[in-house]
Every structure is written in C-alpha cells, then in structure tokens.
Design a protein around this motif. Structure first.
Motif, short mmCIF file in Angstrom:
data_model
loop_
_atom_site.label_atom_id
_atom_site.label_comp_id
_atom_site.label_asym_id
_atom_site.label_seq_id
_atom_site.Cartn_x
_atom_site.Cartn_y
_atom_site.Cartn_z
N LEU A 1 43.75 60.77 44.04
CA LEU A 1 42.40 61.32 44.13
C LEU A 1 42.36 62.19 45.38
N VAL A 2 41.92 63.44 45.24
CA VAL A 2 41.77 64.29 46.42
C VAL A 2 40.29 64.35 46.79
N VAL A 3 39.99 64.02 48.04
CA VAL A 3 38.62 63.94 48.52
C VAL A 3 38.37 65.09 49.49
N ALA A 4 37.32 65.86 49.25
CA ALA A 4 37.05 67.04 50.09
C ALA A 4 36.29 66.65 51.36
N GLN A 5 36.89 65.75 52.16
CA GLN A 5 36.30 65.34 53.44
C GLN A 5 37.43 65.17 54.42
N SER A 6 37.09 65.03 55.71
CA SER A 6 38.13 64.78 56.70
C SER A 6 38.51 63.31 56.63
N GLU A 7 39.76 63.00 57.02
CA GLU A 7 40.22 61.60 56.97
C GLU A 7 39.37 60.72 57.88
N LEU A 8 39.03 61.29 59.07
CA LEU A 8 38.24 60.50 60.03
C LEU A 8 36.89 60.07 59.44
N SER A 9 36.30 60.94 58.62
CA SER A 9 34.96 60.64 58.13
C SER A 9 34.96 59.60 57.02
N ILE A 10 36.10 59.29 56.44
CA ILE A 10 36.11 58.33 55.32
C ILE A 10 36.71 56.98 55.70
N VAL A 11 37.10 56.83 56.97
CA VAL A 11 37.84 55.61 57.35
C VAL A 11 37.06 54.34 57.01
N GLY A 12 35.77 54.33 57.30
CA GLY A 12 34.96 53.12 57.08
C GLY A 12 34.95 52.70 55.61
N ILE A 13 34.64 53.66 54.74
CA ILE A 13 34.58 53.36 53.31
C ILE A 13 35.97 53.00 52.78
N LEU A 14 36.97 53.75 53.23
CA LEU A 14 38.34 53.50 52.78
C LEU A 14 38.77 52.07 53.12
N ASN A 15 38.44 51.64 54.33
CA ASN A 15 38.82 50.28 54.73
C ASN A 15 38.18 49.23 53.82
N ARG A 16 36.92 49.47 53.42
CA ARG A 16 36.27 48.51 52.51
C ARG A 16 37.03 48.43 51.19
N ILE A 17 37.47 49.58 50.69
CA ILE A 17 38.20 49.58 49.41
C ILE A 17 39.55 48.88 49.58
N VAL A 18 40.23 49.19 50.69
CA VAL A 18 41.54 48.59 50.94
C VAL A 18 41.44 47.07 50.99
N TYR A 19 40.46 46.55 51.73
CA TYR A 19 40.36 45.11 51.88
C TYR A 19 39.77 44.46 50.63
N GLY A 20 39.02 45.24 49.84
CA GLY A 20 38.47 44.71 48.59
C GLY A 20 39.48 44.68 47.45
N CYS A 21 40.55 45.43 47.57
CA CYS A 21 41.55 45.50 46.49
C CYS A 21 42.94 45.19 47.05
N PRO A 22 43.19 43.93 47.40
CA PRO A 22 44.43 43.62 48.12
C PRO A 22 45.70 43.86 47.30
N ASP A 23 45.60 43.90 45.97
CA ASP A 23 46.84 44.14 45.21
C ASP A 23 47.02 45.61 44.83
N VAL A 24 46.28 46.48 45.52
CA VAL A 24 46.49 47.92 45.34
C VAL A 24 46.97 48.50 46.67
N LYS A 25 48.06 49.24 46.62
CA LYS A 25 48.59 49.89 47.82
C LYS A 25 47.95 51.27 47.88
N ILE A 26 47.17 51.51 48.93
CA ILE A 26 46.47 52.79 49.03
C ILE A 26 47.07 53.61 50.17
N GLY A 27 47.39 54.86 49.88
CA GLY A 27 47.90 55.78 50.90
C GLY A 27 46.87 56.86 51.16
N SER A 28 46.79 57.30 52.43
CA SER A 28 45.79 58.30 52.81
C SER A 28 46.51 59.42 53.56
N TYR A 29 46.47 60.65 53.01
CA TYR A 29 47.23 61.75 53.58
C TYR A 29 46.34 62.96 53.83
#
Lengths: 243, 243
Positions: free
Chosen positions: B181-209
C-alpha cells in the motif's frame, strides 16, 4: 587506527552489517554493499565480512558485537527511521554495552529539521546509545552517528553515498596495489602453474575467475597486494608462464 | 522439513553463505542474493541471514556451522572450482563434522565431463565431504552437492539459477501472503497509526519505506503474513486509517 591493528594486520579492516527485512525477502536489492566495498577497497581497508540481517534486535546485537570486536570499523546501513521496524539504534546500544538514553541536543535538532511536535514520537526518535558521537557536516541534515567503532548509516543509497564521502577522511589504511590479467586458457589447464605462483607469492592475493570470450574459455586473474614489488613479481610470473 | 521446525516456526527457514574475495573488494557485484532471496520468499521460506565471506577456511567453517544449526536449509554460492581460492568443499566438510574424502564416482564423472587426465589435480577436484549427496539432474553437468542441510552452488549466476530450479521441489514451506500500500503522507506523520496496526496484528510483518513521488513524500507499506485473514485485516486497517 594504529598502523598495526588488533588482529596483527598492518592495515585497517571493516565489517558491514546491512539491515532490513526487505533485503531478505528480495523485495529490495541492496546497492550499498557494492558501493561501500568498492570505496573501502580503494581506501586500502580490508572488508572481512558482510552480514545482511532482518529488523530483529537479537540478531543485530550479536552481529554488531562480533563485528566490532574483530574489525577496526563497522558500517551499518538501515533501520534508523522513526517506525517500529527501525531497531538499529537500540541494538547497537546493547551490542556496545551502552545505555539507550534520551539526547536533548538531538531532540532540538529533530524539532528544527522536521518541525516535529513535542511528544512520545519525538522523544523516541531522539533516544540513542549513550556517548554516541553526532557528526554534523554542514551539507548534511540528520547527523552521522558513531558509537565506538560503529558508523551508522541509513538505508537510502544516495544518503549513504553522500554521508560516506563527508566523513571519508576518518578512515585510514595503507594502500592496496592491484593488477589484472586475462588468460586465454581454461581454468583447469592453468591450475598447476597458478598454484606455483600463489605459493611463491604469499603476500599477493590472487583471484581466478573462469569466463568466456566469443565462446572460447578464458580466466581473469586478479592480483592484490600491500607490497608493490611483490605484486609486480607475481604478475610478471603469470605473464611469462600463462599469457 | 517438519511442519514445525526446530526453532518452533511453522515454516522453513534458510541462510545464505555467499563466498568470494571478489565480492568483498567490490570487484564483482553479487546477483545471487537477489535471485535466491526472491525465489525463497516465493516458496514461503524465511531467509534468516545472508553472510558474504572471503575465501578463508576458518570464516567459512564458523558461518556454515552456525547457519546449519539455526536454519532448515543453507545455500552456499562460490568456491567450488579447482583453484587455490576454491575452499568451500573443505570448509563445509569441517563445519558439518565430515571427513574430506576422495570420491571415485565423482572422479569418474570429472574425467568424462572435462576430459581431465589422471593426476593430483583431478584427485583434488574429486575430494569432497564424506557422505555428500551428488544430484545428477539430466540437464546438468557438474552435479549438485548436498551435505546434510547445506546445498552447495557455484558462483556463476546462470548456473545458480539453472541448478536451483532443477531441485526446487526439495524445498517445502507454507506460503507467505503479501500486500502493498502506498500512502501519500510522510513517514513521520503516520508513525502513531502505524504502530497501532503493527501491535494489533502481531502475525503480520509490516515494512515501512519512505520515498518520493513527484517531489511529494510518500510511504510504501508492505505486509507479509502466513495467515491470509490477518493480512486482510491489517491492510484493511491501514487503508481505512491512512489512505
């Protein structure tokens, strides 16, 4: 770096620790290893090993600790950003037996650079290995971090190239002299003579790479030495006996 | 390979040991790592680490031993030829606690394949780890060697590709489901939401580039999971909250 390092070698050595799940899943092809190995070789620094590792704390701690003990310089790439998969700083802290502490000066810089509001995110982003050196070359934005003999680079290739050249004067070694010779024979047919040259010139590292030229077998021989005279002798022997 | 391997993972794991001085001096850019990591990922095999090492016996022994103990499959590339810098076979023998012995059947094959006369060279070339399995697929020439869980490939990329595909049926794992999924935002601005998804889905490996598109910052998010439903949930959360 002393002229003789702790392994008894008269030149500097390095290890690379290349970090990122995306490199192990094949989603991204690393280009930092080719860049760094070429540049270090040109500087006369022997690269002892390269380790490509996932964003996994314990794997990184073990590799950085081991590399830092055996090489003069360790270069890491990747894992410096602000997200959950950026685990390099904490791993380097543990590997180098440093506390993982808040840096007010880095936090002030991050505020200035990225206009980042105060909060847990900015605090996290400004938490680094205790005693880390922060190099601020004028042309750069995010500082270059150094922890003991470990140089931490980001993953983005253009940034690695830029940052490396900004601090290249720190990396001191003695030069490597090199030569190359292509022999129009099969590798199998030159083994005997090649072995004589290898054992006769112990301070020359000789590489043998079979290939083809218009369907005919050939061998590319490479010669590396810290001793220019030894290099010349080995190449002369090869030229006389094989070319 | 059992369904649950010795690390307790429900899928197969691998390590790569990539051998050659020329890769550490930057004279040659490796292309076997991109090929093997992509193919292994497609097969559902998790690559735990990649080690690029020189033609140096002790370094190879240590790495192969360590990798063989921690992964289901170890793939080596390079160092199988007949010259002094081809040290892989002997190192794998020592790493796997095998004697290094003469193989009459391999010698007979070498004679046939390369028309190599009898002598110390042919004998040396036919000396291999005791109990090594020699796979002779009909399309291949030099056999594929396997020692325990260690698969020995040459360095030449075309040969690696060909030989890997000839024995690919041996490598069994369970599939990895992936999404991006490509998100049209800066990485810094999505860290909070991204962390919620990461910790909510422990069996999914999420990469952020982080990246750029026409000068505007964006982030490429990658999602990998062995569980198709978990993958869908994570992507759905990201799409709803970030896209």
């Amino acid at each position: 770096m002393a002229n003789v390092n702790h392994e008894g070698k008269e030149w500097a050595t390095a290890c690379l620790v290349v970090i990122g799940n995306e490199l192990l899943s094949g989603k991204v092809t690393d280009v930092n290893v080719p860049f760094l190995t070429k540049r270090l070789f040109a500087l006369g620094i022997e690269v002892l090993s390269v380790h490509i590792l996932p964003d996994h704390h314990q794997s990184l701690v073990a590799a950085v600790r081991d590399c830092s003990a055996k090489a003069d310089y360790v270069f890491t790439t990747g894992g410096l950003g602000p997200t959950h998969d950026d685990v390099t700083l904490k791993a380097v802290a543990e590997a180098m037996n440093r506390k993982f502490v808040h840096s007010p000066s880095l936090e002030a810089l991050l505020e200035k650079l990225y206009n980042l509001p105060q909060g847990p995110q900015r605090t996290y982003f400004a938490t680094i290995p205790e005693g880390a050196e922060l190099i601020h070359p004028p042309e750069s934005d995010y500082p270059q971090m150094v922890v003991g003999n470990v140089y931490l680079f980001p993953g983005v290739p253009e940034v690695v190239r830029k940052k490396f050249e900004l601090i290249v004067d720190r990396f001191v070694s003695c030069p490597i002299f090199t030569a190359e010779l292509v022999v129009a024979q099969s590798e199998l047919s030159i083994v005997g003579i090649l072995n004589r040259i290898v054992y006769g010139c112990p301070d020359v590292k000789i590489g043998s790479y079979p290939g083809h030229d218009n369907g005919a077998e050939n061998v590319r021989l490479t010669f590396d030495s810290r001793n220019e005279q030894s290099l010349k002798t080995a190449v002369e022997m090869a030229r006389k006996e094989l070319a």
